[in-house]
Design a protein around this motif. Sequence first.
Motif, PDB file in Angstrom:
ATOM      1  N   PHE A  73       5.401   7.839  -0.881  1.00 33.68           N
ATOM      2  CA  PHE A  73       6.261   8.216  -2.008  1.00 33.68           C
ATOM      3  C   PHE A  73       5.875   9.631  -2.408  1.00 33.68           C
ATOM      4  O   PHE A  73       4.788   9.875  -2.932  1.00 33.68           O
ATOM      5  N   SER A  74       6.781  10.622  -2.123  1.00 34.08           N
ATOM      6  CA  SER A  74       6.407  12.027  -2.292  1.00 34.08           C
ATOM      7  C   SER A  74       7.463  12.805  -3.081  1.00 34.08           C
ATOM      8  O   SER A  74       8.665  12.555  -2.953  1.00 34.08           O
ATOM      9  N   ASP A  75       6.977  13.760  -3.875  1.00 36.62           N
ATOM     10  CA  ASP A  75       7.863  14.734  -4.511  1.00 36.62           C
ATOM     11  C   ASP A  75       8.398  15.681  -3.432  1.00 36.62           C
ATOM     12  O   ASP A  75       7.759  15.850  -2.379  1.00 36.62           O
ATOM     13  N   ILE A  76       9.563  16.298  -3.677  1.00 35.32           N
ATOM     14  CA  ILE A  76      10.126  17.228  -2.694  1.00 35.32           C
ATOM     15  C   ILE A  76       9.577  18.637  -2.903  1.00 35.32           C
ATOM     16  O   ILE A  76       9.093  19.284  -1.976  1.00 35.32           O
TER      17      ILE A  76
ATOM     18  N   LEU B 180       9.870   7.635   0.840  1.00 39.44           N
ATOM     19  CA  LEU B 180      10.756   7.775  -0.316  1.00 39.44           C
ATOM     20  C   LEU B 180      10.426   9.099  -0.992  1.00 39.44           C
ATOM     21  O   LEU B 180       9.273   9.369  -1.312  1.00 39.44           O
ATOM     22  N   LEU B 181      11.470   9.937  -1.191  1.00 41.42           N
ATOM     23  CA  LEU B 181      11.275  11.240  -1.820  1.00 41.42           C
ATOM     24  C   LEU B 181      11.779  11.207  -3.258  1.00 41.42           C
ATOM     25  O   LEU B 181      12.645  10.403  -3.605  1.00 41.42           O
TER      26      LEU B 181
ATOM     27  N   ARG C 141       0.847  -1.187   0.000  1.00 46.19           N
ATOM     28  CA  ARG C 141       0.000   0.000   0.000  1.00 46.19           C
ATOM     29  C   ARG C 141       0.888   1.245   0.000  1.00 46.19           C
ATOM     30  O   ARG C 141       1.689   1.444   0.925  1.00 46.19           O
ATOM     31  N   VAL C 142       0.735   2.077  -1.037  1.00 46.48           N
ATOM     32  CA  VAL C 142       1.603   3.242  -1.213  1.00 46.48           C
ATOM     33  C   VAL C 142       0.758   4.508  -1.273  1.00 46.48           C
ATOM     34  O   VAL C 142      -0.243   4.568  -2.004  1.00 46.48           O
ATOM     35  N   LEU C 143       1.158   5.517  -0.483  1.00 42.76           N
ATOM     36  CA  LEU C 143       0.548   6.837  -0.562  1.00 42.76           C
ATOM     37  C   LEU C 143       1.431   7.687  -1.492  1.00 42.76           C
ATOM     38  O   LEU C 143       2.569   8.011  -1.170  1.00 42.76           O
TER      39      LEU C 143
ATOM     40  N   ALA D 295       3.301   8.225 -12.271  1.00 40.53           N
ATOM     41  CA  ALA D 295       3.795   7.450 -11.134  1.00 40.53           C
ATOM     42  C   ALA D 295       2.762   6.430 -10.677  1.00 40.53           C
ATOM     43  O   ALA D 295       3.106   5.296 -10.294  1.00 40.53           O
ATOM     44  N   HIS D 296       1.481   6.815 -10.720  1.00 41.66           N
ATOM     45  CA  HIS D 296       0.402   5.895 -10.330  1.00 41.66           C
ATOM     46  C   HIS D 296       0.412   4.669 -11.241  1.00 41.66           C
ATOM     47  O   HIS D 296       0.261   3.520 -10.780  1.00 41.66           O
TER      48      HIS D 296
END
Length: 638
Positions: A566-569, A593-594, A519-521, A533-534
């Motif tokens: 999993f996020s952009d900076i 994870l950025l 499960r990834v946010l 990315a999705h």
Amino acid sequence: MSAADAKPHPSAEVFQLLVDAVTDYALYMLDPEGRIVTWNSGAARFKGYVAPEIVGEHFSRFFSPEDQASRLPARALATAAREGRFEAEGWRIRKDGSRFWAHAILDAIRSEDGTLLGFAKITRDITEKRRLEQAIYESALQLKLLVQGVRDYAIYMLDTDGRITSWNSGAQAIKGYTESEVLGQHFSLFYTPADRARDAPDIALRTALAEGKFEAEAQRVRKDGSLFWAHVLIDPIYDEAGAHVGFAKITRDVSEKKQAEEELRRTQEALLQSQKLQALGELAGGIAHDFNNLMTVMHGSADFMLKQPDMPSEKRTRYLNVMLETAERATSLTSQLLAFARRQPLEPEVIDLSVRLDALSEMLQRTLGSQYELRLDLTPALWPVEIDPTGLEAALLNAVLNARDAMPEGGRITIATHNARRTEGDGVLLSVEDTGEGIPPETLKRVFEPFFTTKPTGKGTGLGLSQIHGYAVQSGGAARIDSELGKGTRVELWIPRTFKPLQRETAPDTQISLPAALRVLLVEDSEHVRYFAHQLLDDLGCTVLEAAGGQEALELLRENPVDLVFSDIVMPGMSGLELASAVRETYANLPVLLASGYSSKQFIPRDEREFPILRKPYKLETLAASINELVHRAESDE
């Protein structure tokens, strides 16, 4: 036995021999009235009299006329008789009338019943010592006059605690205080409140003691409260025994120099702005043309695929491969732009340049073609360097392609490496040299400028050499170019050596599967990137939750359990780093994870990152590898 027949006691003879052997001191006796009774060889040496000439004479004959007039000999005898000892320094007279400076001691000699028998006289010639002392005094006086006469520098001394113990006229002229106002004051008096708050005065003294000197330029405060720019030098002072006794402080007012530097900086900025405007004009003929070509390929391929949904799979695959190659060329072009701007995302590794270049040589030769000879002159056991291998390959390829273009009829390109010592330190020199037509001097001055190119419109962006320069500077090194018409061109990159161990080569991980039902946010403000990315995460079998920003992501986390964020900076409002910190505070074991299109060092300038960063643009394989590593690490920490 009669007294006349009596012999001196043996010990008396030995003592007399000892006294006569002393030549650096005049040792003799006086009777109670001051007449000379005995005379040794030291007295004869520096007073000039032999014993028969002087025994029986009064010792006052050695005194100067002025001392005799003031009855100094009589007072010396009276003092020694009364107090047991008289000691003094003064001028004495030799037989030839010359003077010498003497240190004299007169001790009273008494019998056991206290009767005064005479005086023991010890005199030493200390003329040379006095001359040296006088010279030192005069030198110190001249130095003091010199220091006091200097008005362009504040020169003064501090004690070991930093209190002012001397003050020259230059200090008064620069700082505005008189000597009486500052003696005994702590030198922090001249610091700004902000510098005092951060303990700058004590740091300066500790640095001077630890390193032998403290030097800096900073703002200081005059008596009237005005600020000025000062160049400051502090040296510790030690006495002859090596004990620390204080500090020497020299301050110069460099406000005019700073003002000139600021004016120069503004002038340079204006010139740079002018150059940027010129560069933007040159950009239209190069990079815009390249981007138009790339977009034509991408748009045309996508349009064909959309209009022909039943396109055969082989043809569809061919179009997709063309689009992928075009995207990679666009990424490379963007990387060159970022390199010139010194914002290229570098991920340095410790490598041996010779080994890496040897591995690249086959690819470079294929790129050049058979009419070009690629020669390698690689130094074995090269010092290791810490650089970004991808950026190195791009810089090397740019240099090689420029060399090829300079030899349209073919020629030789030599790639060489060797260790190089420079004033800035040890490093490795990488050079690319061709046998081409060379570059004219007027053109050579501009080759590192962005978008500057001598190639026809559409044949180059002018970013090749500027990318090399930007990459070298970003890697802590430098780039230069030499050329001579008709003889060829040599491009050099100097990279500082590192003492870190070499990076071990590892085989690429072809495993792209992830743990089942992960499960990834996904947090990304760009709708298009979020969609891309999705799709990648879907292909990897993940269950995906989407958020367009940090606050939305935190709200989703409160209601939905996930295995990874999993996020952009770079996002408006809450940045990816701020989101990651908030997640760690609330969900300590949840991996984050950025992702960023810039270097991780731009955001986290520490040696060790708090959060792992995936560099954009990323592929399915790199995304899977990064998630796998992060998830496995989290499992091992539990």
